[in-house]
Motif scaffolding. Structure first.
Motif, PDB file in Angstrom:
ATOM      1  N   GLU A 395      23.565  51.613  42.606  1.00  0.00           N
ATOM      2  CA  GLU A 395      22.237  51.277  41.809  1.00  0.00           C
ATOM      3  C   GLU A 395      22.913  51.951  40.396  1.00  0.00           C
ATOM      4  O   GLU A 395      22.256  51.460  39.484  1.00  0.00           O
ATOM      5  CB  GLU A 395      21.294  52.152  42.463  1.00  0.00           C
ATOM      6  CG  GLU A 395      20.609  51.537  43.516  1.00  0.00           C
ATOM      7  CD  GLU A 395      19.756  50.296  43.529  1.00  0.00           C
ATOM      8  OE1 GLU A 395      19.222  50.232  42.409  1.00  0.00           O
ATOM      9  OE2 GLU A 395      19.659  49.454  44.484  1.00  0.00           O
ATOM     10  N   PHE A 396      23.643  53.010  40.350  1.00  0.00           N
ATOM     11  CA  PHE A 396      23.762  53.485  38.842  1.00  0.00           C
ATOM     12  C   PHE A 396      24.597  52.491  38.210  1.00  0.00           C
ATOM     13  O   PHE A 396      24.485  52.180  36.984  1.00  0.00           O
ATOM     14  CB  PHE A 396      24.574  55.007  39.163  1.00  0.00           C
ATOM     15  CG  PHE A 396      23.625  55.901  39.138  1.00  0.00           C
ATOM     16  CD1 PHE A 396      23.152  56.697  38.081  1.00  0.00           C
ATOM     17  CD2 PHE A 396      23.338  56.659  40.472  1.00  0.00           C
ATOM     18  CE1 PHE A 396      22.165  57.675  37.868  1.00  0.00           C
ATOM     19  CE2 PHE A 396      22.572  57.920  40.427  1.00  0.00           C
ATOM     20  CZ  PHE A 396      21.971  58.047  39.186  1.00  0.00           C
ATOM     21  N   GLU A 397      25.421  51.864  39.027  1.00  0.00           N
ATOM     22  CA  GLU A 397      26.228  51.035  38.284  1.00  0.00           C
ATOM     23  C   GLU A 397      25.492  49.886  37.649  1.00  0.00           C
ATOM     24  O   GLU A 397      25.924  49.364  36.469  1.00  0.00           O
ATOM     25  CB  GLU A 397      27.464  50.276  39.345  1.00  0.00           C
ATOM     26  CG  GLU A 397      28.629  49.431  38.779  1.00  0.00           C
ATOM     27  CD  GLU A 397      29.418  50.295  37.944  1.00  0.00           C
ATOM     28  OE1 GLU A 397      30.181  49.683  37.057  1.00  0.00           O
ATOM     29  OE2 GLU A 397      29.708  51.324  38.201  1.00  0.00           O
ATOM     30  N   GLN A 398      24.284  49.317  38.221  1.00  0.00           N
ATOM     31  CA  GLN A 398      23.674  48.292  37.782  1.00  0.00           C
ATOM     32  C   GLN A 398      22.309  48.619  36.941  1.00  0.00           C
ATOM     33  O   GLN A 398      21.525  47.812  36.521  1.00  0.00           O
ATOM     34  CB  GLN A 398      23.384  47.308  38.854  1.00  0.00           C
ATOM     35  CG  GLN A 398      24.430  46.636  39.881  1.00  0.00           C
ATOM     36  CD  GLN A 398      23.873  45.925  40.806  1.00  0.00           C
ATOM     37  OE1 GLN A 398      23.692  44.766  40.622  1.00  0.00           O
ATOM     38  NE2 GLN A 398      24.013  46.333  42.036  1.00  0.00           N
ATOM     39  N   SER A 399      22.296  50.084  36.695  1.00  0.00           N
ATOM     40  CA  SER A 399      21.060  50.659  36.197  1.00  0.00           C
ATOM     41  C   SER A 399      20.496  50.089  34.927  1.00  0.00           C
ATOM     42  O   SER A 399      19.709  49.555  34.850  1.00  0.00           O
ATOM     43  CB  SER A 399      21.076  52.102  36.193  1.00  0.00           C
ATOM     44  OG  SER A 399      20.048  52.451  35.942  1.00  0.00           O
ATOM     45  N   ALA A 400      21.517  49.911  34.210  1.00  0.00           N
ATOM     46  CA  ALA A 400      21.179  49.290  32.636  1.00  0.00           C
ATOM     47  C   ALA A 400      20.861  47.934  33.028  1.00  0.00           C
ATOM     48  O   ALA A 400      19.770  47.605  32.230  1.00  0.00           O
ATOM     49  CB  ALA A 400      22.656  49.380  31.901  1.00  0.00           C
ATOM     50  N   TRP A 410      16.618  55.993  28.408  1.00  0.00           N
ATOM     51  CA  TRP A 410      17.267  54.473  29.111  1.00  0.00           C
ATOM     52  C   TRP A 410      18.661  54.842  29.459  1.00  0.00           C
ATOM     53  O   TRP A 410      19.243  55.426  28.996  1.00  0.00           O
ATOM     54  CB  TRP A 410      17.083  53.315  28.061  1.00  0.00           C
ATOM     55  CG  TRP A 410      15.480  53.219  27.642  1.00  0.00           C
ATOM     56  CD1 TRP A 410      14.999  53.472  26.607  1.00  0.00           C
ATOM     57  CD2 TRP A 410      14.759  52.288  28.163  1.00  0.00           C
ATOM     58  NE1 TRP A 410      13.772  52.825  26.438  1.00  0.00           N
ATOM     59  CE2 TRP A 410      13.529  51.908  27.684  1.00  0.00           C
ATOM     60  CE3 TRP A 410      15.026  51.200  29.357  1.00  0.00           C
ATOM     61  CZ2 TRP A 410      12.485  51.230  28.106  1.00  0.00           C
ATOM     62  CZ3 TRP A 410      14.212  50.639  29.657  1.00  0.00           C
ATOM     63  CH2 TRP A 410      12.924  50.422  29.089  1.00  0.00           C
ATOM     64  N   GLU A 411      18.789  54.161  30.661  1.00  0.00           N
ATOM     65  CA  GLU A 411      20.529  54.108  31.093  1.00  0.00           C
ATOM     66  C   GLU A 411      21.031  53.242  30.102  1.00  0.00           C
ATOM     67  O   GLU A 411      20.909  52.160  29.956  1.00  0.00           O
ATOM     68  CB  GLU A 411      20.494  53.634  32.552  1.00  0.00           C
ATOM     69  CG  GLU A 411      19.873  54.658  33.441  1.00  0.00           C
ATOM     70  CD  GLU A 411      20.605  55.919  33.435  1.00  0.00           C
ATOM     71  OE1 GLU A 411      21.842  55.984  33.741  1.00  0.00           O
ATOM     72  OE2 GLU A 411      20.018  57.067  33.266  1.00  0.00           O
ATOM     73  N   ARG A 412      22.414  53.592  30.071  1.00  0.00           N
ATOM     74  CA  ARG A 412      23.241  52.870  29.023  1.00  0.00           C
ATOM     75  C   ARG A 412      24.128  52.260  30.105  1.00  0.00           C
ATOM     76  O   ARG A 412      24.620  52.736  31.195  1.00  0.00           O
ATOM     77  CB  ARG A 412      24.250  53.561  28.188  1.00  0.00           C
ATOM     78  CG  ARG A 412      23.327  54.230  27.038  1.00  0.00           C
ATOM     79  CD  ARG A 412      24.180  55.322  26.033  1.00  0.00           C
ATOM     80  NE  ARG A 412      23.254  55.726  25.091  1.00  0.00           N
ATOM     81  CZ  ARG A 412      23.282  55.085  23.862  1.00  0.00           C
ATOM     82  NH1 ARG A 412      23.685  53.949  23.506  1.00  0.00           N
ATOM     83  NH2 ARG A 412      22.432  55.667  22.840  1.00  0.00           N
ATOM     84  N   ALA A 413      24.826  50.926  29.664  1.00  0.00           N
ATOM     85  CA  ALA A 413      25.796  50.280  30.465  1.00  0.00           C
ATOM     86  C   ALA A 413      26.954  51.130  30.568  1.00  0.00           C
ATOM     87  O   ALA A 413      27.289  51.674  29.734  1.00  0.00           O
ATOM     88  CB  ALA A 413      26.173  48.845  29.939  1.00  0.00           C
ATOM     89  N   ARG A 414      27.530  51.049  31.716  1.00  0.00           N
ATOM     90  CA  ARG A 414      28.809  51.914  32.133  1.00  0.00           C
ATOM     91  C   ARG A 414      29.999  51.495  31.197  1.00  0.00           C
ATOM     92  O   ARG A 414      30.248  50.215  31.098  1.00  0.00           O
ATOM     93  CB  ARG A 414      29.204  51.711  33.665  1.00  0.00           C
ATOM     94  CG  ARG A 414      28.410  52.546  34.594  1.00  0.00           C
ATOM     95  CD  ARG A 414      28.165  53.839  34.341  1.00  0.00           C
ATOM     96  NE  ARG A 414      27.159  54.364  35.056  1.00  0.00           N
ATOM     97  CZ  ARG A 414      27.436  55.080  36.286  1.00  0.00           C
ATOM     98  NH1 ARG A 414      28.588  54.956  36.818  1.00  0.00           N
ATOM     99  NH2 ARG A 414      26.378  55.456  37.012  1.00  0.00           N
ATOM    100  N   GLY A 415      30.586  52.346  30.748  1.00  0.00           N
ATOM    101  CA  GLY A 415      31.759  52.056  29.588  1.00  0.00           C
ATOM    102  C   GLY A 415      31.323  52.171  28.116  1.00  0.00           C
ATOM    103  O   GLY A 415      32.077  52.075  27.347  1.00  0.00           O
ATOM    104  N   THR A 416      29.984  52.251  28.011  1.00  0.00           N
ATOM    105  CA  THR A 416      29.389  52.249  26.540  1.00  0.00           C
ATOM    106  C   THR A 416      29.492  53.597  26.074  1.00  0.00           C
ATOM    107  O   THR A 416      29.379  54.349  26.949  1.00  0.00           O
ATOM    108  CB  THR A 416      28.139  51.396  26.432  1.00  0.00           C
ATOM    109  OG1 THR A 416      27.262  52.431  27.218  1.00  0.00           O
ATOM    110  CG2 THR A 416      28.122  50.094  26.811  1.00  0.00           C
ATOM    111  N   ASP A 417      29.376  53.862  24.702  1.00  0.00           N
ATOM    112  CA  ASP A 417      29.306  54.995  24.212  1.00  0.00           C
ATOM    113  C   ASP A 417      27.926  55.711  24.581  1.00  0.00           C
ATOM    114  O   ASP A 417      26.934  55.052  24.349  1.00  0.00           O
ATOM    115  CB  ASP A 417      29.571  55.309  22.588  1.00  0.00           C
ATOM    116  CG  ASP A 417      31.017  54.674  22.478  1.00  0.00           C
ATOM    117  OD1 ASP A 417      31.160  54.059  21.112  1.00  0.00           O
ATOM    118  OD2 ASP A 417      31.851  54.811  23.032  1.00  0.00           O
TER     119      ASP A 417
END
Length: 418
Positions: A395-400, A410-417
């Motif tokens: 869920e956290f992986e796809q949260s953004a 808001w959640e940011r995509a994994r790997g973004t600043d």
């Protein structure tokens, strides 16, 4: 006779429900209630609301903190906002609330009585009496601060009220149901939620009937001033007051809501969760693509709908693990994961479509939801799946991607600043 149905610990939590979640809770809560009324009738909705396990699960599936006392305030508030515009259609009226709103309950009930032709003054007196019982007859260390009164056009009602104990940081919720109620002072509660805190004064217990009668007799024969003098004299002489020696009250089922905020496998019946997930995968392609045809509905939304369908259709025994329902739409404080707003909005859209079609006599969409719940029940007997940590990590992986949001932003995509 309405019976107490169980108890639960409710840790006190501060903070407010953000508007972006409160508005969605209003819409989802209202349409879920409409679905229950459509399938099972108004009285069944009152029975559900009087059940503490179901009530907690209802709040959790709407994105509130799954274990906290805030569910009570937020659910009552959401239902009042969401059902009031539908009151004439559904014949259900939500009164009261927290703080000053609770004190307006009698006048609200009187107004409703005049409007729909029921005895509003009697209901107002019931509201006052219920509050008095839980604040005076039951002296358990919790001070009432919320009083919700839900009544139908037939005059049937449910009361959900809550008290807090600031010293222990705990809350206790009291549930009342008019169905089968014959006395307000003889074990009247549908349920009381809260951790046992040792011996308390409970004059609303049926075993306290002799005590209530003796108190009245003493008051008539001696008067209050002489009673106070006699009690003071006994205490001065070191004489302990007599204690009741009757048999203990039968054990009730307990829902223990822990202090930890994160959702753990110990909080969830995993076979039920795996049943929800498997049913979504099994029924989704069959029912939702062909029957609902709601644009944008994907596999993740069907998983949420599996848990929403269970809250609408499930038997009372299936709500012993309210934490499981937080996996439908997450939680505002990022536990178990941020609220996936895109999924949440799709859930509301599907339910609204189904309920509206049902009102027009087209039951296919509502029956698709019911089949989803039935499939969950069948599959949980043998299906297996990932552990909770893996599910939450996904869920956290796809949260953004799902529009994840919490009180922290808001959640940011994994790997973004960040």
């Amino acid at each position: 006779m309405a019976q107490r149905a169980g108890s639960a610990d409710l840790p006190l939590h501060g903070g407010k429900v953000p508007k972006w979640l409160g508005d969605r809770m209003t819409r989802l809560g209202a349409v879920m209630c409409e679905a229950i009324v459509h399938h099972y009738g108004r009285d069944e909705l009152l029975r559900r609301l009087s059940h503490p396990f179901w009530f907690q699960s209802f709040g959790a599936v709407m994105g509130m903190d799954w274990h906290s006392s805030g569910i009570t305030t937020s659910v009552i508030g959401a239902l009042k906002r969401g059902l009031s515009p539908r009151a004439a259609e559904l014949g259900i009226h939500v009164c009261g609330g927290r703080g000053s709103h609770s004190r307006k309950t009698p006048s609200e009930l009187a107004t409703i009585g005049d409007k729909v032709g029921i005895d509003g003054d009697r209901l107002a007196n019931i509201s006052r009496l219920v509050a008095k019982v839980d604040s005076a007859a039951v002296q358990d260390g919790f001070d009432l601060y919320l009083h919700g009164f839900i009544v139908t056009d037939d005059g049937n009602w449910v009361v959900v009220q809550q008290g807090m104990n600031g010293a222990t940081r705990l809350a206790r919720r009291y549930h009342w149901l008019s169905e089968g109620l014959t006395s307000f002072v003889d074990s009247p509660h549908a349920a009381i939620e809260g951790r046992g805190k040792g011996e308390i004064i409970n004059l609303a217990d049926r075993r306290a009937a002799p005590s209530r009668q003796v108190q009245l007799d003493l008051l008539r024969s001696m008067g209050p001033d002489r009673i106070v003098r006699e009690v003071a004299a006994l205490e001065a002489d070191g004489c302990p007051l007599p204690k009741a020696r009757e048999a203990p009250q039968p054990m009730l089922p307990h829902l223990i809501m822990p202090a930890h905020h994160d959702v753990r496998e110990s909080d969830i019946v995993m076979r039920r969760l795996h049943g929800n997930i498997a049913a979504a995968a099994d029924r989704g392609p069959t029912d939702f693509e062909q029957l609902l045809m709601v644009p944008g509905v994907g596999a993740r939304t069907v998983k949420a709908l599996a848990m929403v369908a269970e809250v609408v259709h499930g038997a009372p025994c299936r709500f012993s693990d309210p934490a499981r329902f937080s996996l439908a739409h997450g939680g505002k404080d990022r536990h178990p994961f941020p609220v996936p707003l895109k999924v949440y909005d799709e859930t509301i859209k599907v339910l609204k479509s189904a309920v509206q079609a049902g009102k027009l006599g087209r039951e296919e969409e509502l029956l698709a939801l019911k089949r989803l719940d039935e499939q969950s029940l069948r599959l949980e007997r043998y299906v297996t799946g990932p552990d909770l940590k893996e599910i939450v990590a996904g869920e956290f992986e796809q949260s953004a991607q799902f529009g994840g949001r919490s009180v922290f932003g808001w959640e940011r995509a994994r790997g973004t600043d960040e």
